[in-house]
Design an enzyme around this catalytic site. Sequence first.
Site, PDB file in Angstrom:
ATOM      1  N   SER A 180       0.887  -1.251  -0.222  1.00 29.16           N
ATOM      2  CA  SER A 180      -0.001   0.132   0.025  1.00 29.16           C
ATOM      3  C   SER A 180       0.670   1.432   0.007  1.00 29.16           C
ATOM      4  O   SER A 180       0.308   2.366  -0.259  1.00 29.16           O
ATOM      5  CB  SER A 180      -0.883  -0.028   1.146  1.00 29.16           C
ATOM      6  OG  SER A 180      -0.245  -0.176   2.411  1.00 29.16           O
ATOM      7  N   HIS A 208      -6.162  -4.487  -0.229  1.00 28.99           N
ATOM      8  CA  HIS A 208      -6.034  -3.166  -1.201  1.00 28.99           C
ATOM      9  C   HIS A 208      -6.209  -3.840  -2.563  1.00 28.99           C
ATOM     10  O   HIS A 208      -5.871  -3.242  -3.616  1.00 28.99           O
ATOM     11  CB  HIS A 208      -4.674  -2.478  -1.215  1.00 28.99           C
ATOM     12  CG  HIS A 208      -4.293  -1.779   0.163  1.00 28.99           C
ATOM     13  ND1 HIS A 208      -5.125  -0.421   0.155  1.00 28.99           N
ATOM     14  CD2 HIS A 208      -3.939  -1.932   1.402  1.00 28.99           C
ATOM     15  CE1 HIS A 208      -4.861   0.284   1.638  1.00 28.99           C
ATOM     16  NE2 HIS A 208      -4.071  -0.907   2.072  1.00 28.99           N
ATOM     17  N   LYS A 239     -12.202  -1.715   3.432  1.00 27.58           N
ATOM     18  CA  LYS A 239     -11.781  -0.891   2.225  1.00 27.58           C
ATOM     19  C   LYS A 239     -12.778  -0.471   1.247  1.00 27.58           C
ATOM     20  O   LYS A 239     -13.672   0.086   1.396  1.00 27.58           O
ATOM     21  CB  LYS A 239     -10.282  -1.204   2.046  1.00 27.58           C
ATOM     22  CG  LYS A 239      -9.245  -0.930   3.295  1.00 27.58           C
ATOM     23  CD  LYS A 239      -7.947  -1.493   2.621  1.00 27.58           C
ATOM     24  CE  LYS A 239      -7.085  -0.870   3.949  1.00 27.58           C
ATOM     25  NZ  LYS A 239      -6.253  -2.212   4.662  1.00 27.58           N
TER      26      LYS A 239
HETATM   27  C1  LIG Z   1      -5.948  -2.735   5.852  1.00 28.70           C
HETATM   28  C2  LIG Z   1      -5.177  -3.865   5.856  1.00 28.70           C
HETATM   29  C3  LIG Z   1      -5.242  -4.777   6.939  1.00 28.70           C
HETATM   30  C4  LIG Z   1      -6.412  -4.770   7.929  1.00 28.70           C
HETATM   31  O1  LIG Z   1      -7.515  -4.920   7.776  1.00 28.70           O
HETATM   32  P1  LIG Z   1      -8.674  -4.523   8.867  1.00 28.70           P
HETATM   33  O2  LIG Z   1      -9.750  -5.088   8.547  1.00 28.70           O
HETATM   34  O3  LIG Z   1      -9.027  -2.845   8.687  1.00 28.70           O
HETATM   35  O4  LIG Z   1      -8.470  -4.949   9.967  1.00 28.70           O
HETATM   36  C5  LIG Z   1      -4.535  -5.834   6.755  1.00 28.70           C
HETATM   37  N1  LIG Z   1      -3.712  -6.096   5.826  1.00 28.70           N
HETATM   38  C6  LIG Z   1      -3.527  -5.290   4.926  1.00 28.70           C
HETATM   39  C7  LIG Z   1      -2.554  -5.441   3.827  1.00 28.70           C
HETATM   40  C8  LIG Z   1      -4.170  -3.788   4.893  1.00 28.70           C
HETATM   41  O5  LIG Z   1      -4.084  -3.133   3.957  1.00 28.70           O
END
Ligand SMILES: *Cc1c(COP(=O)(O)O)cnc(C)c1O
Length: 392
Positions: A180, A208, A239
């Site tokens: 990310s 992502h 997301k």
């Molecule tokens: C955002 C993210 C997470 C965490 O996800 P949540 O559901 O907010 O706990 C885990 N791994 C990656 C690669 C992320 O970008």
Amino acid sequence: MKEIKNILQNQIVDIKSAGTFKNERIIESPQETEINVLGKSVINFCANNYLGLSNNDIVKKAAIDAIEEWGFGLSSVRFICGTQTIHKDLEQIVSEFHRMEDTILYSSCFDANGGLFETILSEKDAVFSDELNHASIIDGIRLCKAEKNRYNHADMNHLEELLKKSNSNIKLIATDGVFSMDGVVAPLKDIASLAKKYDALIMVDDCHATGFIGNEGRGSAEYHGVLDEIDIITSTFGKALGGASGGFISSSNEIVETLRQKSRPYLFSNSLAPPLVAACIKVFDIIAKDYSYKKKLEENTTHFRNGIKNIGLDIKGKDHPIVPIMIYDAKKAVEMSEKLLEKGIYVIAFSFPVVPKDEARIRVQISAAHSKEQIDSAINAFGEVAKELNII
Ligand SMILES: *Cc1c(COP(=O)(O)O)cnc(C)c1O
């Protein structure tokens, strides 16, 4: 109490003097492309709201209807009295979406990654993790007893060297699907051929990517044409998929069943709330039928990436809506983000230790909900500020 207060106060001072203190910005409106911050309306380019569904009317209605039909909360873990029909429905929908045998829901992807490795790997096994993997993968691996190998970021020679050396029983390669900070998709095709050669399994965290990367939005594996070669997918509903919260793991029947029996963040934490579950079902319904959100996201991304390149700024990545604009100098990057905010463009600067030294950047995140005018005003503002700061 006095002692710990003093210790922590000193640590907080250290964080501040290191320049890594995080000030939370308070948003005074829903998560949208235009938000109110400090009483001012700004265009938002830092949410993970890729498909623009976080404040979507259809999704909100599904959540409201679900409160009426299924209630607000479950006050239970899944295996006691916290599984409703809709939880099983969502698990099946996600399984079909990822072409996996089964899916298990978690409160977050952080919990999913935290509960995965220790549950399925023993001291006879080994895990191979990209050095830039998300904190939740790192923590999940810390909890397990398997042999731990960390390979240099996306370095297939290094990964192969480590795979070759290991004589563990089960070998599991773990990687973010998209990194990310760079907006770069992991080299899953190469990882898949190494996995085949050394008889390893692959785990991809597609937070992502799920819902918008690949032809049908099935994620980074689809993007690289290796959908059927991934063994475990973890991802988030927090997301692109509506942005509320919740995570999941999709995999074989045996892996998912074992997680249901033994994964601690699943067993000992509350069920996902019904409105979240129902709204996520609606999100999958939308993205299966209506490609307009994904298409708009791609058009916006291309338009923004081309616009920024044309004004002479360096960007990373190829076609991901995460667009890191390279400023290199940390101070300049912060100055730039502040000047952009003055012009009503809300973006965040990232510098060491979040990214390598002298690779400070402004990370812009494009959404399907952005209008062409909003994207254009961001491009113009970047051009003006870059000139003011003698970057171009
Ligand atoms: C955002 C993210 C997470 C965490 O996800 P949540 O559901 O907010 O706990 C885990 N791994 C990656 C690669 C992320 O970008």
